[in-house]
Scaffold this motif. Structure first.
Motif, mmCIF file in Angstrom:
data_model
loop_
_atom_site.group_PDB
_atom_site.id
_atom_site.type_symbol
_atom_site.label_atom_id
_atom_site.label_comp_id
_atom_site.label_asym_id
_atom_site.label_seq_id
_atom_site.Cartn_x
_atom_site.Cartn_y
_atom_site.Cartn_z
ATOM 1 N N SER A 114 130.960 69.658 7.994
ATOM 2 C CA SER A 114 130.334 68.611 7.170
ATOM 3 C C SER A 114 128.986 68.207 7.754
ATOM 4 O O SER A 114 128.779 68.291 8.968
ATOM 5 N N VAL A 115 128.087 67.779 6.869
ATOM 6 C CA VAL A 115 126.777 67.248 7.263
ATOM 7 C C VAL A 115 126.437 66.101 6.317
ATOM 8 O O VAL A 115 126.975 66.018 5.211
ATOM 9 N N PHE A 116 125.535 65.227 6.752
ATOM 10 C CA PHE A 116 125.112 64.113 5.912
ATOM 11 C C PHE A 116 123.982 64.535 4.979
ATOM 12 O O PHE A 116 123.183 65.421 5.297
ATOM 13 N N VAL A 117 123.920 63.905 3.849
ATOM 14 C CA VAL A 117 122.842 64.140 2.885
ATOM 15 C C VAL A 117 121.493 63.898 3.551
ATOM 16 O O VAL A 117 121.314 62.918 4.276
ATOM 17 N N LEU A 121 119.994 71.593 8.402
ATOM 18 C CA LEU A 121 121.185 72.419 8.575
ATOM 19 C C LEU A 121 120.776 73.813 9.029
ATOM 20 O O LEU A 121 119.816 74.386 8.516
ATOM 21 N N GLU A 122 121.503 74.352 9.997
ATOM 22 C CA GLU A 122 121.258 75.701 10.487
ATOM 23 C C GLU A 122 122.567 76.478 10.508
ATOM 24 O O GLU A 122 123.535 76.074 11.146
ATOM 25 N N LYS A 155 118.165 78.395 7.645
ATOM 26 C CA LYS A 155 117.885 76.976 7.865
ATOM 27 C C LYS A 155 117.642 76.235 6.561
ATOM 28 O O LYS A 155 117.031 76.761 5.629
ATOM 29 N N PHE A 156 118.124 74.988 6.517
ATOM 30 C CA PHE A 156 117.857 74.062 5.423
ATOM 31 C C PHE A 156 117.137 72.859 6.032
ATOM 32 O O PHE A 156 117.591 72.293 7.023
ATOM 33 N N THR A 157 116.045 72.453 5.430
ATOM 34 C CA THR A 157 115.315 71.302 5.972
ATOM 35 C C THR A 157 115.964 69.985 5.576
ATOM 36 O O THR A 157 115.951 69.022 6.346
ATOM 37 N N SER A 158 116.546 69.931 4.386
ATOM 38 C CA SER A 158 117.178 68.698 3.909
ATOM 39 C C SER A 158 118.243 69.065 2.880
ATOM 40 O O SER A 158 117.928 69.560 1.800
ATOM 41 N N LYS A 187 130.875 70.722 3.643
ATOM 42 C CA LYS A 187 130.909 69.525 2.813
ATOM 43 C C LYS A 187 129.711 68.649 3.147
ATOM 44 O O LYS A 187 129.488 68.309 4.310
ATOM 45 N N VAL A 188 128.922 68.318 2.125
ATOM 46 C CA VAL A 188 127.767 67.432 2.301
ATOM 47 C C VAL A 188 128.182 66.044 1.838
ATOM 48 O O VAL A 188 128.575 65.850 0.685
#
Length: 227
Positions: A114-117, A121-122, A155-158, A187-188
């Motif tokens: 999971s990561v926050f909105v 993200l890598e 990679k995702f910047t946001s 899960k975001v």
């Protein structure tokens, strides 16, 4: 006419055949030697027997060398030397480079649960065994997410809520069929309300401190703070 022929070779199977052919004038029992060049020169076949790690897994037919249970360590440059003492002219030597090719293996994949909105993200994917080196492609819900790339990172910047899903990575090279790791769920999530309030409060507090500092500096420059 004397000949010594050695063919170049690439190997994918579990054994390698290094062909060395010769023809003598008179000598029916020429001396045959195989050597491998690395940091130094080591004997593979000498004095009618195999040496080192080749003993028990190699055989000789004429001057042709067959190596069984080939591993990546067997890659390198080999030299075949044939000497016919009864002939007027030496047969000489020839070299061949053995490239042991390895098809893709199941890559090691790292996907956070999971990561926050709004967070960065890598995703990490690596196949350390394939030769030539693997290229990678990420899939989200079985749909290609990225173009094939040499880098093991994506990679995702946001991230946003729509980035939630099942992620897997596929490694491939020119030797065998691509291999994928097991899909992992990402899960975001939104920041919890108390966290949002805390962040907003901290931001407001810092803004207040900054405003007070600016006011004090302005006051000092104008002489307002003198007694």
């Amino acid at each position: 006419m004397q000949q010594l022929i050695l063919s170049p070779l690439q190997v994918l199977s579990v054994y390698a055949v290094l062909t060395c052919e010769f023809r003598t004038e008179k000598d029916q029992n020429p001396r045959i030697e195989w050597k491998k060049k690395g940091k130094g020169v080591t004997f593979v076949y000498f004095d009618h027997k195999f040496t080192g790690s080749y003993a028990g897994r190699a055989k000789m037919e004429g001057a042709t060398l067959t190596i069984h249970s080939v591993t990546q360590k067997d890659s390198g440059e080999y030299r075949c030397e044939v000497t016919a003492g009864e002939d007027h002219v030496n047969l000489g030597e020839a070299t061949v480079t053995l490239n042991v090719l390895v098809p893709p293996h199941v890559p090691s994949c790292e996907v956070p649960s999971s990561v926050f909105v709004g967070s960065g993200l890598e995703l990490y994917c690596k196949d350390k065994l394939s030769v030539p080196p693997a290229t990678y492609r990420w899939y989200k819900d079985n749909k290609a997410l990225t173009a094939t790339a040499d880098t093991p990172y994506s990679k995702f910047t946001s991230v946003s809520k729509t980035d939630s899903g099942m992620y897997r990575c596929e490694s491939s090279n020119s030797v065998g069929a691509p291999k994928s790791c097991v899909a992992q769920k990402l899960k975001v999530i939104e920041y919890p309300l108390n966290m949002t309030i805390l962040i907003a409060g901290a931001a407001g507090f810092l803004s207040l401190i900054l405003f007070c500092c600016i006011c004090v500096c302005v006051c000092q420059r104008r002489g307002c703070c003198k007694s």
